[in-house]
Design an enzyme around this catalytic site. Sequence first.
Site, PDB file in Angstrom:
ATOM      1  N   PHE A 159      -4.510   3.756  14.581  1.00  0.00           N
ATOM      2  CA  PHE A 159      -4.652   4.771  13.536  1.00  0.00           C
ATOM      3  C   PHE A 159      -5.722   4.302  12.560  1.00  0.00           C
ATOM      4  O   PHE A 159      -5.836   3.104  12.305  1.00  0.00           O
ATOM      5  CB  PHE A 159      -3.314   4.973  12.801  1.00  0.00           C
TER       6      PHE A 159
ATOM      7  N   ASP B 188      -4.501  -6.253   4.935  1.00  0.00           N
ATOM      8  CA  ASP B 188      -5.586  -7.062   5.511  1.00  0.00           C
ATOM      9  C   ASP B 188      -5.584  -8.475   4.944  1.00  0.00           C
ATOM     10  O   ASP B 188      -6.034  -9.409   5.593  1.00  0.00           O
ATOM     11  CB  ASP B 188      -6.936  -6.402   5.236  1.00  0.00           C
TER      12      ASP B 188
ATOM     13  N   LYS C  27     -11.053  -2.911  18.732  1.00  0.00           N
ATOM     14  CA  LYS C  27      -9.651  -3.280  18.954  1.00  0.00           C
ATOM     15  C   LYS C  27      -9.184  -2.970  20.376  1.00  0.00           C
ATOM     16  O   LYS C  27      -8.007  -3.156  20.698  1.00  0.00           O
ATOM     17  CB  LYS C  27      -8.746  -2.586  17.930  1.00  0.00           C
TER      18      LYS C  27
ATOM     19  N   LYS D 281       8.610 -17.019 -10.708  1.00  0.00           N
ATOM     20  CA  LYS D 281       7.943 -15.846 -11.286  1.00  0.00           C
ATOM     21  C   LYS D 281       6.784 -16.291 -12.188  1.00  0.00           C
ATOM     22  O   LYS D 281       6.961 -17.182 -13.028  1.00  0.00           O
ATOM     23  CB  LYS D 281       8.966 -15.038 -12.095  1.00  0.00           C
TER      24      LYS D 281
ATOM     25  N   ASN E  13       0.854  -1.198   0.000  1.00  0.00           N
ATOM     26  CA  ASN E  13       0.000   0.000   0.000  1.00  0.00           C
ATOM     27  C   ASN E  13       0.884   1.241   0.000  1.00  0.00           C
ATOM     28  O   ASN E  13       2.101   1.145   0.004  1.00  0.00           O
ATOM     29  CB  ASN E  13      -0.945  -0.027   1.205  1.00  0.00           C
TER      30      ASN E  13
ATOM     31  N   LYS F 295     -13.503   1.032  15.262  1.00  0.00           N
ATOM     32  CA  LYS F 295     -12.197   0.365  15.453  1.00  0.00           C
ATOM     33  C   LYS F 295     -11.672   0.585  16.871  1.00  0.00           C
ATOM     34  O   LYS F 295     -11.051  -0.296  17.459  1.00  0.00           O
ATOM     35  CB  LYS F 295     -11.166   0.917  14.459  1.00  0.00           C
TER      36      LYS F 295
HETATM   37  O1  C5P Z   1      -8.837  -2.273  10.586  1.00  0.00           O
HETATM   38  P1  C5P Z   1      -7.976  -1.181  10.096  1.00  0.00           P
HETATM   39  O2  C5P Z   1      -6.858  -1.656   9.259  1.00  0.00           O
HETATM   40  O3  C5P Z   1      -8.661  -0.077   9.409  1.00  0.00           O
HETATM   41  O4  C5P Z   1      -7.418  -0.553  11.456  1.00  0.00           O
HETATM   42  C1  C5P Z   1      -6.353   0.301  11.508  1.00  0.00           C
HETATM   43  C2  C5P Z   1      -5.537   0.086  12.752  1.00  0.00           C
HETATM   44  O5  C5P Z   1      -5.379  -1.313  13.021  1.00  0.00           O
HETATM   45  C3  C5P Z   1      -4.148   0.597  12.561  1.00  0.00           C
HETATM   46  O6  C5P Z   1      -3.652   1.057  13.808  1.00  0.00           O
HETATM   47  C4  C5P Z   1      -3.396  -0.622  12.071  1.00  0.00           C
HETATM   48  O7  C5P Z   1      -2.018  -0.511  12.335  1.00  0.00           O
HETATM   49  C5  C5P Z   1      -4.039  -1.739  12.830  1.00  0.00           C
HETATM   50  N1  C5P Z   1      -4.086  -3.025  12.115  1.00  0.00           N
HETATM   51  C6  C5P Z   1      -3.476  -4.134  12.659  1.00  0.00           C
HETATM   52  N2  C5P Z   1      -3.507  -5.338  12.008  1.00  0.00           N
HETATM   53  C7  C5P Z   1      -4.160  -5.473  10.838  1.00  0.00           C
HETATM   54  C8  C5P Z   1      -4.784  -4.352  10.279  1.00  0.00           C
HETATM   55  C9  C5P Z   1      -4.720  -3.144  10.937  1.00  0.00           C
HETATM   56  O8  C5P Z   1      -2.898  -4.030  13.730  1.00  0.00           O
HETATM   57  N3  C5P Z   1      -4.168  -6.633  10.231  1.00  0.00           N
END
Ligand code: C5P
Length: 409
Positions: free
Chosen positions: A336, A295, A354, A305, A226, A350
């Site tokens: 974040f 994700d 979380k 390859k 990304n 979130k």
């Molecule tokens: O779910 P989302 O990606 O939008 O959430 C963002 C937050 O979750 C960020 O702080 C990111 O670093 C963390 N995150 C994580 N593990 C993932 C995806 C996001 O810790 N697989």
Amino acid sequence: MGRGRRLMHGHCERMDVPMKKQHIVLGVTGSIAVYKVADLTSRLVKAGYVVDVVMSKAAQEFVQPLTFQALTHRPVVTEMFTLHSEMAVEHIALAERADVLLIAPATANIIAKLRHGFADDMLSCTALATRAPIIIAPAMNDRMYENPVTQENIRVLQERGITFVGPGEGYLACGTMGRGRLTDVLDIYDAVKMVLGRRGDLAGRKIVVTAGGTEEPVDPVRCITNRSSGKMGYALAEAARDRGAEVHLITGPGSLRTPYGVRLTAVRTAREMLAAVEAATRDCDVLFMAAAVSDYRVAEAAQEKIKKSAGAPTLELVRNPDILASLTGDFVKVGFAAESQNLLANARAKLTSKGLSIIVANDITRAGSGFGTDTNEATLLFADGRQEDLPLMTKARLAHIILDRTADL
Ligand code: C5P
């Protein structure tokens, strides 16, 4: 408008430059690297430090004192007993005034003098008399550096609490390659900030920061990643270091300079990041999860390859672990949320799911915000329902505000 009480921002906000004028006494000794220290001096002055330069006799053979006088707008001390200098009244005035004594470039000679307590010129005298922390950035021929006597001098001075930054390795002025060149001036600049912040409000705190995007392999050549640059996480790591914290930065691939004085672990995939964060948070006070974690990953990356002649491939994706959600422990979690729509609702969801204390929400569609920029316009959402809208500012300044709010918790 979001839910919850809005905080007035403005109190105790920190800048990425020092609030109160701090005094740096900069000792310059005789090495060709002195020209690089002119650049360093300019940076320090621009950042708001008051810099008093003391030059050894040999340093003046390389560069005129006028160079430093022009950069610092202050008289340069070149002699122990110059009657027209305000410092001449008391030869330890500089030593008392210093918040930090930086010697750069530092020759083998000044290092030897400091080890043995000589005070035969203004710089060695100041070093002997000061109670301020001392930082030494050595610059010398590689054989002089490697000589056991220099190594022993450095070891003894380190044991006395003096910070050494560098030397670096590479091309030396005498035409050889080796260790002995003045280290990157940005590292010296960072060492000054770190040493000055040693007794800051985060002294003794262990902070883990993640930064950058992760990379999920498709085959040995391609990957899914990304646009995260890592700048927000790096800014947090540096700001925490400059307030006395012990910082462990876990970062995805990127091109940012490794910050001086920060422990760095480089990872590629989300699962590598999870393992690194799990290990690092076993013993930490706060986790700032600024990384943009992929994700999904490719279920089975190809070993060879993928050839276009085989036709368009179909990639099967599987979910990566959610690092932030899966970690629990006796530490504060700050997350974040970078969103392009429904920013606050998504961020608040979130924050709850979380188990975070704070989430830093930013709308990546706004000018000057989000990936790759040096600035950010964020809203902080707190677990207790408060909301704080912040204006557009540098990521460095935002980092300090996030640290202020975290420290308040
Ligand atoms: O779910 P989302 O990606 O939008 O959430 C963002 C937050 O979750 C960020 O702080 C990111 O670093 C963390 N995150 C994580 N593990 C993932 C995806 C996001 O810790 N697989």
